[in-house]
Write an enzyme that holds these catalytic residues in place. Structure first.
Site, short mmCIF file in Angstrom:
data_model
loop_
_atom_site.label_atom_id
_atom_site.label_comp_id
_atom_site.label_asym_id
_atom_site.label_seq_id
_atom_site.Cartn_x
_atom_site.Cartn_y
_atom_site.Cartn_z
N ASP A 148 0.84 -1.21 0.00
CA ASP A 148 0.00 0.00 0.00
C ASP A 148 0.87 1.26 0.00
O ASP A 148 0.59 2.24 -0.69
CB ASP A 148 -0.93 -0.01 1.22
N ARG A 151 2.34 1.81 -3.43
CA ARG A 151 1.38 2.43 -4.37
C ARG A 151 1.32 3.95 -4.13
O ARG A 151 1.38 4.75 -5.07
CB ARG A 151 0.00 1.81 -4.18
O1 LIG Z 1 -6.96 -6.02 -4.34
C1 LIG Z 1 -6.87 -7.23 -4.08
O2 LIG Z 1 -7.81 -8.00 -3.96
C2 LIG Z 1 -5.49 -7.78 -3.86
C3 LIG Z 1 -4.81 -6.91 -2.91
O3 LIG Z 1 -4.98 -7.03 -1.71
C4 LIG Z 1 -4.11 -5.74 -3.44
O4 LIG Z 1 -3.66 -5.74 -4.59
O5 LIG Z 1 -4.01 -4.76 -2.70
#
Ligand SMILES: O=C([O-])CC(=O)C(=O)O
Ligand SMILES: NC(=O)C1=CN([C@@H]2O[C@H](COP(=O)(O)OP(=O)(O)OC[C@H]3O[C@@H](n4cnc5c(N)ncnc54)[C@H](O)[C@@H]3O)[C@@H](O)[C@H]2O)C=CC1
Length: 312
Positions: A148, A151
């Site tokens: 996270d 990102r």
């Molecule tokens: O989005 C999803 O289902 C997989 C995940 O946890 C991500 O990529 O953050």
């Protein structure tokens, strides 16, 4: 060092590949329930070794945990990924059973292993693995915060047109829409991000980060794997090389941040013993409120798992 990755699908195979080509472990064992699948992926990664020049041995097995014996670290990626229109929490009933049975097998053959859970819903699957394993909380953790945060850092790098290498950030809470990015603790080459970007642009980036997984599910019809697999490998590296890296990691809180018995992402020091220390930041009132909302959501899903277990 020996590392097992359970689940040879998109995330598991990517993680195994990074562990191999970066020579993070001497041996990587890939396990899957699908006949021949892990064997094939492991063989493919091994055949890349003469091209990319590494000597990590990669072994694939179909549900044979004897081959995982004595692993130092185990990464659990087995389970369903979500499809468009689903939330991560929708995966709970299928994935809880998978994570619990995998954890039992892992602990039986590698009682000293440190376990990193990746399967979703992440915080609650970490809970499932932890209670099944009966290991100390320092040895069972979940990967989500590195992803996270990555990102968030990637979106900021794009918006500011700077290298992602220079963006440092921390993000807390559950792995879902209630995650808590912390702009107050975000810097660009040491400069507070708030001095470099307008508030509305930063807020839009925070929102995009919260929906980062869903954005990819919508684009691809299944969830992400390159960044998640690499993030899990980065946690393995911090442990096997005793790097004492500071990462957001999902762990059972026992009083930290005033929270008890809930699994949430918090900044930790990661080293050879697993979670070496949980770092307690001085959150302001707004941040505390966001963390409380996230705690409440994760606790609801933990309770749903407990209810499922009680009915079984
Ligand atoms: O989005 C999803 O289902 C997989 C995940 O946890 C991500 O990529 O953050
Ligand atoms: N924590 C995070 O940030 C992230 C979590 N995920 C989660 O990771 C999980 C895996 O995602 P993908 O690799 O994309 O899915 P995938 O479908 O490509 O791979 C999952 C693999 O698990 C295997 N499997 C199922 N039951 C098993 C069992 N009992 N033992 C061994 N293997 C078993 C399947 O055969 C399959 O090969 C999903 O739950 C997904 O939501 C994905 C991305 C990020």
């Amino acid at each position: 060092m020996k590392v097992t990755v359970v689940g040879a699908g998109n995330v598991g195979a990517t993680c195994a590949d990074v562990l191999a080509y970066r020579e993070i472990a001497n041996e990587v064992v890939l396990v899957d329930i699908k006949e021949g699948f892990a064997e094939g992926k492991a063989l493919d990664i091994w055949q890349k070794a003469p091209i990319n020049l590494y000597d990590t041995r990669t072994v694939g097995v179909t549900n044979d945990y004897t081959k995982t014996a004595g692993s130092d670290v185990v990464v659990i990626t087995s389970g369903l990924p979500r499809k468009p229109g689903m939330t991560r929490d929708d995966l709970i009933s299928t994935n809880a059973g998978i994570v619990q049975s995998v954890t039992e097998n892992i602990v039986k053959h590698s009682p000293d292993a440190i376990i990193i859970v990746v399967s979703n819903p992440l915080d609650v699957m970490t809970y499932a693995a932890h209670i099944t394993s009966k290991l100390p909380r320092t040895k069972v953790m979940g990967m989500a915060g590195i992803l996270d945060t990555a990102r968030y850092r990637a979106f900021l790098a794009e918006a500011l047109n700077v290298s992602p290498k220079d963006i440092q950030a921390v993000l807390m809470g559950g792995h879902g829409d209630t995650m808590v990015p912390l702009p107050r603790y975000t810097t660009v080459g040491g400069i507070p991000v708030t001095e470099l970007i307008e508030e509305d642009k930063l807020n839009a980036i925070v929102d995009r980060t919260k929906n980062g997984g869903g954005e990819l599910v919508k684009l691809m019809g299944t969830s992400a794997w390159y960044a998640p697999g690499s993030a899990a490998a980065q946690m393995v590296e911090a442990i096997v090389r005793d790097q004492r890296r500071v990462f957001p990691v999902c762990v059972k809180l026992e009083g930290e941040y005033g929270i008890d018995g809930v699994y949430l992402g918090v900044p930790v020091i990661l080293g050879k013993n697993g979670i070496e220390k949980i770092i307690e930041l001085q959150l302001n009132e707004d941040e505390k409120q966001l963390l409380e909302t996230s705690r409440g959501h994760v606790k609801e899903v933990m309770d749903a798992l407990d209810n499922m277990a009680a009915k079984a």
